[in-house]
Design an enzyme around this catalytic site. Structure first.
Site, mmCIF file in Angstrom:
data_model
loop_
_atom_site.group_PDB
_atom_site.id
_atom_site.type_symbol
_atom_site.label_atom_id
_atom_site.label_comp_id
_atom_site.label_asym_id
_atom_site.label_seq_id
_atom_site.Cartn_x
_atom_site.Cartn_y
_atom_site.Cartn_z
ATOM 1 N N HIS A 124 11.566 -39.935 5.639
ATOM 2 C CA HIS A 124 11.364 -41.320 6.082
ATOM 3 C C HIS A 124 11.812 -41.550 7.534
ATOM 4 C CE1 HIS A 124 10.929 -41.960 1.755
ATOM 5 N NE2 HIS A 124 10.549 -43.195 1.939
ATOM 6 N N ASP A 169 4.513 -38.582 8.513
ATOM 7 C CA ASP A 169 5.595 -38.980 7.610
ATOM 8 C C ASP A 169 5.009 -39.109 6.202
ATOM 9 O OD1 ASP A 169 7.528 -40.844 6.183
ATOM 10 O OD2 ASP A 169 8.555 -40.628 8.096
ATOM 11 N N GLU A 284 5.220 -44.876 -8.618
ATOM 12 C CA GLU A 284 4.923 -46.222 -8.084
ATOM 13 C C GLU A 284 3.480 -46.289 -7.573
ATOM 14 O OE1 GLU A 284 8.239 -46.210 -5.115
ATOM 15 O OE2 GLU A 284 9.264 -47.474 -6.572
ATOM 16 N N CYS A 302 6.965 -55.055 -2.604
ATOM 17 C CA CYS A 302 6.577 -54.505 -1.288
ATOM 18 C C CYS A 302 5.073 -54.262 -1.206
ATOM 19 C CB CYS A 302 7.263 -53.168 -1.030
ATOM 20 S SG CYS A 302 8.968 -53.300 -0.544
ATOM 21 N N CYS A 378 14.125 -52.042 -0.836
ATOM 22 C CA CYS A 378 13.002 -52.262 0.095
ATOM 23 C C CYS A 378 12.405 -53.654 -0.048
ATOM 24 C CB CYS A 378 11.924 -51.208 -0.158
ATOM 25 S SG CYS A 378 11.530 -50.968 -1.909
HETATM 26 O O1 FUB Z 1 10.186 -45.130 0.102
HETATM 27 C C1 FUB Z 1 10.560 -46.362 0.680
HETATM 28 C C2 FUB Z 1 10.305 -47.480 -0.279
HETATM 29 O O2 FUB Z 1 11.086 -47.298 -1.454
HETATM 30 C C3 FUB Z 1 8.896 -47.576 -0.793
HETATM 31 O O3 FUB Z 1 8.026 -48.276 0.020
HETATM 32 C C4 FUB Z 1 9.094 -48.242 -2.097
HETATM 33 O O4 FUB Z 1 7.990 -48.127 -2.939
HETATM 34 C C5 FUB Z 1 10.344 -47.581 -2.624
HETATM 35 O O5 FUB Z 1 10.033 -46.392 -3.270
HETATM 36 ZN ZN ZN Z 2 9.866 -52.512 -2.453
#
Ligand code: FUB
Ligand code: ZN
Length: 611
Positions: A124, A169, A284, A302, A378
């Protein structure tokens, strides 16, 4: 770009002003506290001191700080005050101090000593960089701050120079951020880097991890060839938003057409009624077409925020109302439920149904109710930054005039005109727009008529649902125009392929999706409620425990009778009676889905059988 954002939109009263107030007074200060408790500020402090070790939280902990800073920046732009300014400046100063001399910044890598860019599939590093850039653009646009902008441009310059060729990324985000930073600074290499990343994506260049294939990281199919969305929902919509920015800035019509195709497929086959995205908990992710089970809906908050961002970019690129329709649906029914009415509790996962006895084991499970924060945090700061910048999404402008996309009391300044908007929307469909200032020449006011708004009218004349109603004239100060969006309760059914909702209906009213919640039905379990074939939908009076302005919808219903043999194996011969037995008529009370779980968590459903 077909339309340009009208930057001077301001929410001044009514529904969204109340939400913005709560965001500013409760959610953002609480966010600062929770982020501090998570150790994310401490990571920056340690990196600033040049320490090694001691990183706390997730690899993307920095992004929580940046999203929160972005919210602070937009808030300062709305109304600066000493408290917000101090919090912003302190945090921005800390971020600046944590940056390495060559511009690199990612505290997890700095503190753990991992080699930079050696694990981009998971680290990340660029995701965090992207959120920093977005915060910096917000600070610059909202209050002319250049502390973060200098950090962001040094980081972007470093990436342009030193990021290993062709790397990506695992979590897209930086694409839209680089495009925005290019817009803010005019530095073309930032856009070129974003465009390169959009093009490289889908070439299976990222190493695979665990059981996952390349799709979860958006690396299976190049965007120009993709026909749908897949994989991790947040990554998919963030990438699509960035790719839309790139398509617009480079006039890449093929890319834009490909994105429009993917968006239409997403809306037709992979979007919940709420606008929520993602039906698979594992990774997810998006599920397959029409795989939209209500109780296992993931619908990460998100993903809804990212969907609004993508739809907004597509709306500006094309001027087509469908994008604004989804934005509105998503804002009210997929973003807003992520936050409690009091602004201090959050949903990460937004299920459309919670059954009696649902297992609350996972902290993300809706059955557990909203949580006061999450280890992966997040979502909360994502809601903060979106609500703080809501005024930007109200309207746009072009050579012809001004387009109003979202209805909220407040002001819109665009193309030399100042419009005052007065409305009690979404509770009432009447929207009055008063022209306060106007250029002395003809221009067109375009008003979005949502696809659901059958029977809408403008100044008493019919206005067709699903598009923009345009009025062109030489406006004079004091002119007013009245829109009636025919807000009244309606039933919605799913297409037959959506078998999990077959034979069931949902209630909607204006832009709001409604649900049945346990506190309003003490005599029965929500799982047993069904809507009568002649439901006689009508507005109700305020319900206990919800704010007085919330309009519930009443319907005639019935309760499935619990039969003796229901206690055993829950199946019986297909030759048996098809129609379930019912007890006598009951009144059902539907409440807006965004307001659920504010009176405790318990059974709830958006879909109910109709018998
Ligand atoms: O990986 C960063 C954030 O954490 C993602 O956008 C969300 O889905 C959660 O997994
Ligand atoms: Zn989120």
């Amino acid at each position: 770009m077909t339309l340009r954002p009208a930057r001077a939109g301001r929410v001044g009263g009514g529904f969204w002003a109340a939400r913005q107030r709560v965001n500013r007074d409760v959610t953002i200060p609480l966010g600062g506290t929770r982020i501090r408790e998570s150790g994310a500020f401490a990571n920056l402090e340690r990196a600033a001191r040049g320490s090694a070790g001691g990183h706390q939280g997730k690899v993307f902990a920095d992004s929580d700080v940046y999203k929160w800073l972005e919210a602070l920046a937009w808030e300062r732009g709305r109304a600066d005050n000493g408290v917000l300014a101090k919090a912003y400046e302190e945090a921005a100063g800390l971020v600046a101090a944590a940056q390495a001399p060559d511009g690199y910044l990612h505290t997890h890598t700095q503190l753990t000593g991992r080699e930079r860019y050696s694990d981009l599939a998971s680290s990340h590093e660029l995701y965090c960089a992207g959120h920093l850039m977005q915060a910096a653009v917000a600070g610059s646009r909202a209050v002319g701050d250049d502390t973060l902008l200098r950090v962001a441009t040094r980081l972007a310059d470093h990436l342009v120079k030193d990021l290993p060729a062709d790397t990506l990324d695992g979590h897209p985000e930086i694409e839209t951020a680089l495009a925005e930073l290019y817009r803010e600074t005019g530095t073309r290499p930032y856009l070129d880097l974003a465009a390169r990343m959009v093009t490289t994506r889908g070439g299976e260049t990222l190493p695979l991890k665990g059981h996952h294939g390349p799709g979860i990281r958006q690396d299976r199919v190049p965007l120009r060839r993709a026909t749908t969305v897949e994989g991790h929902a947040v990554r998919a919509v963030y990438l699509a938003a960035g790719a839309t920015d790139v398509a617009v800035e480079t006039a890449d019509e093929d890319l834009l057409a490909a994105l429009a195709r993917q968006w239409r497929d997403m809306v037709a086959t992979k979007t919940y009624l709420t606008g929520g995205l993602g039906s698979v908990w594992y990774g997810e992710q998006f599920g397959g077409p029409h795989e939209l089970t209500p109780e296992t809906a993931y619908c990460e908050t998100c993903a809804a925020v990212g969907s609004v961002q993508w739809a907004w970019r597509m709306l500006l690129a094309t001027g087509e109302a469908d994008f604004a329709d989804l934005m509105e649906r998503t804002l009210y029914n997929a973003v807003l439920p992520g936050l409690s009415l009091g602004g201090d509790r959050f949903f990460y996962v937004n299920a459309l149904r919670v059954r009696a006895g649902a297992n609350p084991d996972d902290r993300r499970a809706a059955a557990r109710g909203r949580q006061d924060w999450y280890g992966t945090a997040c979502c909360p700061p994502n809601v903060m930054r979106l609500f703080s910048s809501l005024g930007h999404y109200l309207a746009s402008e072009d050579e012809e005039g001004v387009q109003v996309h979202l209805y909220a009391s407040g002001e819109i300044r665009a193309r030399g005109a100042l419009l005052e908007v007065r409305t009690d929307y979404p509770w009432d469909g009447r929207v009055e727009i008063v022209v306060r200032e106007t250029p002395d020449r003809p221009w067109t006011l375009a008003l979005r008529i949502p696809a659901w708004a059958d029977g809408a009218g403008v100044d008493g004349q019919p206005a067709r649902a699903g598009g923009y109603h345009r009025v062109r004239r030489t406006w004079r100060p004091g002119d007013r125009i009245t829109l009636d969006l025919a807000v009244r309760p309606r039933l919605t059914a799913a297409v037959p392929r959506l078998d999990v909702a077959r034979g069931q209906v949902a209630v909607e009213r204006g832009p709001l999706v409604y649900c049945l919640e346990q506190p309003d039905h003490p005599g029965a379990i929500v799982d047993d409620l069904c809507v009568a074939a002649d439901p006689a939908l009508r507005d109700g009076s305020p319900v206990a425990g919800l704010p007085a302005e919330v309009v519930p919808v009443l319907a005639r219903g019935r309760v499935h009778a619990h039969r003796e043999d229901d206690a055993g194996f829950p199946y019986r011969s297909a030759d048996g009676p098809r129609e379930p037995e019912h007890t006598g008529p009951v009144d059902l009370t539907f409440v807006p889905y965004y307001a659920w779980a504010n009176r405790g968590a318990g059974p709830m459903t958006i879909w109910a059988p109709m018998h």
